[in-house]
Motif scaffolding. Structure first.
Motif, PDB file in Angstrom:
ATOM      1  N   CYS A 129     -47.521  35.029  52.644  1.00 49.02           N
ATOM      2  CA  CYS A 129     -46.933  35.799  53.732  1.00 49.02           C
ATOM      3  C   CYS A 129     -46.412  34.839  54.792  1.00 49.02           C
ATOM      4  O   CYS A 129     -46.940  33.740  54.972  1.00 49.02           O
ATOM      5  N   VAL A 130     -45.374  35.268  55.495  1.00 46.61           N
ATOM      6  CA  VAL A 130     -44.815  34.458  56.564  1.00 46.61           C
ATOM      7  C   VAL A 130     -44.566  35.342  57.777  1.00 46.61           C
ATOM      8  O   VAL A 130     -44.143  36.492  57.652  1.00 46.61           O
ATOM      9  N   ARG A 131     -44.874  34.808  58.944  1.00 45.79           N
ATOM     10  CA  ARG A 131     -44.562  35.483  60.208  1.00 45.79           C
ATOM     11  C   ARG A 131     -43.379  34.761  60.831  1.00 45.79           C
ATOM     12  O   ARG A 131     -43.398  33.540  60.993  1.00 45.79           O
ATOM     13  N   LEU A 132     -42.360  35.507  61.177  1.00 48.94           N
ATOM     14  CA  LEU A 132     -41.167  34.946  61.788  1.00 48.94           C
ATOM     15  C   LEU A 132     -41.116  35.288  63.275  1.00 48.94           C
ATOM     16  O   LEU A 132     -41.624  36.320  63.704  1.00 48.94           O
ATOM     17  N   GLU A 133     -40.523  34.427  64.043  1.00 48.72           N
ATOM     18  CA  GLU A 133     -40.175  34.629  65.451  1.00 48.72           C
ATOM     19  C   GLU A 133     -41.347  34.461  66.408  1.00 48.72           C
ATOM     20  O   GLU A 133     -41.223  33.773  67.407  1.00 48.72           O
ATOM     21  N   GLU A 134     -42.495  35.083  66.153  1.00 52.73           N
ATOM     22  CA  GLU A 134     -43.596  35.010  67.103  1.00 52.73           C
ATOM     23  C   GLU A 134     -44.725  34.161  66.529  1.00 52.73           C
ATOM     24  O   GLU A 134     -45.100  34.318  65.375  1.00 52.73           O
ATOM     25  N   PRO A 135     -45.307  33.249  67.339  1.00 53.85           N
ATOM     26  CA  PRO A 135     -46.316  32.333  66.806  1.00 53.85           C
ATOM     27  C   PRO A 135     -47.668  32.956  66.512  1.00 53.85           C
ATOM     28  O   PRO A 135     -48.358  32.524  65.595  1.00 53.85           O
ATOM     29  N   LEU A 136     -48.087  33.966  67.276  1.00 53.16           N
ATOM     30  CA  LEU A 136     -49.459  34.450  67.169  1.00 53.16           C
ATOM     31  C   LEU A 136     -49.580  35.919  66.807  1.00 53.16           C
ATOM     32  O   LEU A 136     -50.665  36.387  66.480  1.00 53.16           O
ATOM     33  N   LYS A 137     -48.514  36.675  66.882  1.00 59.22           N
ATOM     34  CA  LYS A 137     -48.607  38.093  66.569  1.00 59.22           C
ATOM     35  C   LYS A 137     -47.306  38.553  65.935  1.00 59.22           C
ATOM     36  O   LYS A 137     -46.313  37.836  65.918  1.00 59.22           O
ATOM     37  N   GLY A 138     -47.334  39.765  65.434  1.00 61.28           N
ATOM     38  CA  GLY A 138     -46.164  40.281  64.744  1.00 61.28           C
ATOM     39  C   GLY A 138     -46.453  40.460  63.270  1.00 61.28           C
ATOM     40  O   GLY A 138     -47.449  39.961  62.746  1.00 61.28           O
ATOM     41  N   PRO A 139     -45.594  41.177  62.568  1.00 59.40           N
ATOM     42  CA  PRO A 139     -45.845  41.486  61.152  1.00 59.40           C
ATOM     43  C   PRO A 139     -45.723  40.256  60.266  1.00 59.40           C
ATOM     44  O   PRO A 139     -44.936  39.354  60.528  1.00 59.40           O
ATOM     45  N   MET A 140     -46.534  40.242  59.222  1.00 59.50           N
ATOM     46  CA  MET A 140     -46.442  39.218  58.181  1.00 59.50           C
ATOM     47  C   MET A 140     -45.647  39.810  57.020  1.00 59.50           C
ATOM     48  O   MET A 140     -45.904  40.934  56.596  1.00 59.50           O
ATOM     49  N   ARG A 141     -44.691  39.057  56.498  1.00 55.76           N
ATOM     50  CA  ARG A 141     -43.862  39.533  55.394  1.00 55.76           C
ATOM     51  C   ARG A 141     -44.199  38.755  54.132  1.00 55.76           C
ATOM     52  O   ARG A 141     -44.303  37.529  54.147  1.00 55.76           O
ATOM     53  N   GLU A 142     -44.358  39.467  53.032  1.00 56.41           N
ATOM     54  CA  GLU A 142     -44.688  38.820  51.768  1.00 56.41           C
ATOM     55  C   GLU A 142     -43.472  38.073  51.219  1.00 56.41           C
ATOM     56  O   GLU A 142     -42.334  38.513  51.360  1.00 56.41           O
ATOM     57  N   PHE A 143     -43.742  36.939  50.575  1.00 61.02           N
ATOM     58  CA  PHE A 143     -42.665  36.173  49.960  1.00 61.02           C
ATOM     59  C   PHE A 143     -43.149  35.561  48.656  1.00 61.02           C
ATOM     60  O   PHE A 143     -44.347  35.448  48.391  1.00 61.02           O
ATOM     61  N   ALA A 144     -42.187  35.175  47.834  1.00 63.14           N
ATOM     62  CA  ALA A 144     -42.456  34.396  46.621  1.00 63.14           C
ATOM     63  C   ALA A 144     -41.467  33.240  46.615  1.00 63.14           C
ATOM     64  O   ALA A 144     -40.300  33.399  46.988  1.00 63.14           O
ATOM     65  N   GLU A 145     -41.942  32.078  46.195  1.00 64.53           N
ATOM     66  CA  GLU A 145     -41.083  30.895  46.201  1.00 64.53           C
ATOM     67  C   GLU A 145     -41.376  30.049  44.969  1.00 64.53           C
ATOM     68  O   GLU A 145     -42.532  29.835  44.610  1.00 64.53           O
ATOM     69  N   THR A 146     -40.319  29.598  44.321  1.00 69.65           N
ATOM     70  CA  THR A 146     -40.466  28.749  43.142  1.00 69.65           C
ATOM     71  C   THR A 146     -39.833  27.390  43.415  1.00 69.65           C
ATOM     72  O   THR A 146     -38.812  27.290  44.106  1.00 69.65           O
ATOM     73  N   PHE A 147     -40.454  26.353  42.874  1.00 73.66           N
ATOM     74  CA  PHE A 147     -39.954  24.985  42.994  1.00 73.66           C
ATOM     75  C   PHE A 147     -39.947  24.330  41.619  1.00 73.66           C
ATOM     76  O   PHE A 147     -40.823  24.599  40.791  1.00 73.66           O
ATOM     77  N   VAL A 148     -38.988  23.452  41.402  1.00 78.88           N
ATOM     78  CA  VAL A 148     -39.054  22.486  40.311  1.00 78.88           C
ATOM     79  C   VAL A 148     -39.048  21.110  40.958  1.00 78.88           C
ATOM     80  O   VAL A 148     -38.121  20.763  41.699  1.00 78.88           O
ATOM     81  N   LEU A 149     -40.109  20.347  40.705  1.00 81.29           N
ATOM     82  CA  LEU A 149     -40.242  19.001  41.250  1.00 81.29           C
ATOM     83  C   LEU A 149     -39.958  17.979  40.157  1.00 81.29           C
ATOM     84  O   LEU A 149     -40.401  18.141  39.016  1.00 81.29           O
ATOM     85  N   ILE A 150     -39.243  16.927  40.525  1.00 81.03           N
ATOM     86  CA  ILE A 150     -38.940  15.849  39.583  1.00 81.03           C
ATOM     87  C   ILE A 150     -39.446  14.530  40.168  1.00 81.03           C
ATOM     88  O   ILE A 150     -39.580  14.391  41.386  1.00 81.03           O
ATOM     89  N   PRO A 151     -39.755  13.548  39.316  1.00 82.62           N
ATOM     90  CA  PRO A 151     -40.302  12.286  39.831  1.00 82.62           C
ATOM     91  C   PRO A 151     -39.342  11.595  40.792  1.00 82.62           C
ATOM     92  O   PRO A 151     -38.121  11.618  40.607  1.00 82.62           O
TER      93      PRO A 151
END
Length: 230
Positions: A129-151
């Motif tokens: 989850c990520v909270r945008l705009e406000e540091p301490l309060k406000g709604p948390m929004r679910e997210f999914a993130e994929t990475f491919v890492l290479i050497p």
């Protein structure tokens, strides 16, 4: 059931999985901390720009916006207000144990059958989850993130690399795809509820190549699941 029950091939795969999981945990700890606290260093996580006949890397898709350089993504993210990430799950898989040619590995054996723990590419799926705009309060929004890492071709890693001293860009991001899996009411037209789930199908989960090895991995308490550090 201990390691003695594994075939040599399964044991080698198991050891690669250990390194990949340790790398993924160190990477995500450092990456999401940087997104919050050290945005001037975001570009250091990305592979150099490469233009090929069919594609350009790094390929960074952040909520449907495409970037092809770590520096341009950093510029975008530096323009955002506060963000706070809470990670919920981390799934890891070895994509290609021979991604980096043996001849290109600094300090390697130059043997194609060796050094896979320093030559492999790694796939990572993060949900949270990520909270945008406000540091301490406000709604948390679910997210999914994929990475491919290479050497990172400029790093000389020791055999069986560990990350006890943190992440130092041992692998770099080649591709990345971030998407929200929960939208706010103001983003879905006439929705009246505070948050509306958007059907996204099953979450991406890398199943692994050998269930027997996966069971040993889980029994050892090494499967990365649950709360991560953000």
């Amino acid at each position: 059931m201990g390691d003695a029950a594994l075939t040599p091939e399964e044991h080698a795969e198991f050891l690669l999985d250990l390194v990949a999981c340790a790398a993924a945990e160190a990477f995500t700890d450092s990456y999401y901390y940087t997104l919050e606290k050290s945005r001037d260093k975001i570009s250091s996580f990305y592979a150099p720009k490469t233009v090929g006949p069919d594609n350009t890397t790094p390929s960074i898709a952040w909520n449907s916006i495409l970037y092809n350089e770590g520096s341009s993504f950093q510029e975008y993210f530096e323009g955002l207000t506060h963000t706070h990430f809470e990670l919920e799950s981390l799934d890891v898989d070895v994509l290609n144990p021979k991604f980096l040619p043996a001849s290109d590995l600094l300090g390697g054996s130059n043997n194609d059958a060796e050094d896979h723990d320093r030559r492999m590419s790694i796939a990572i799926v993060v949900t949270g989850c990520v909270r945008l705009e406000e540091p301490l309060k406000g709604p948390m929004r679910e997210f999914a993130e994929t990475f491919v890492l290479i050497p990172n071709r400029e790093k000389q890693l020791p055999p069986k690399p560990s990350f006890e001293k943190g992440w130092h860009q041992e692998w770099l991001i080649q591709t990345q795809n971030f998407r929200f899996t929960e939208w706010g009411a103001t983003e879905v037209g006439d929705a009246k509820s505070e948050g509306t789930k958007v059907p996204t199908g099953p979450r991406n989960v890398f199943q692994g190549r050998n269930q027997g090895v996966a069971k040993h991995f889980a029994a050892a308490g090494l499967t990365i699941k649950g709360k991560g550090k953000a």
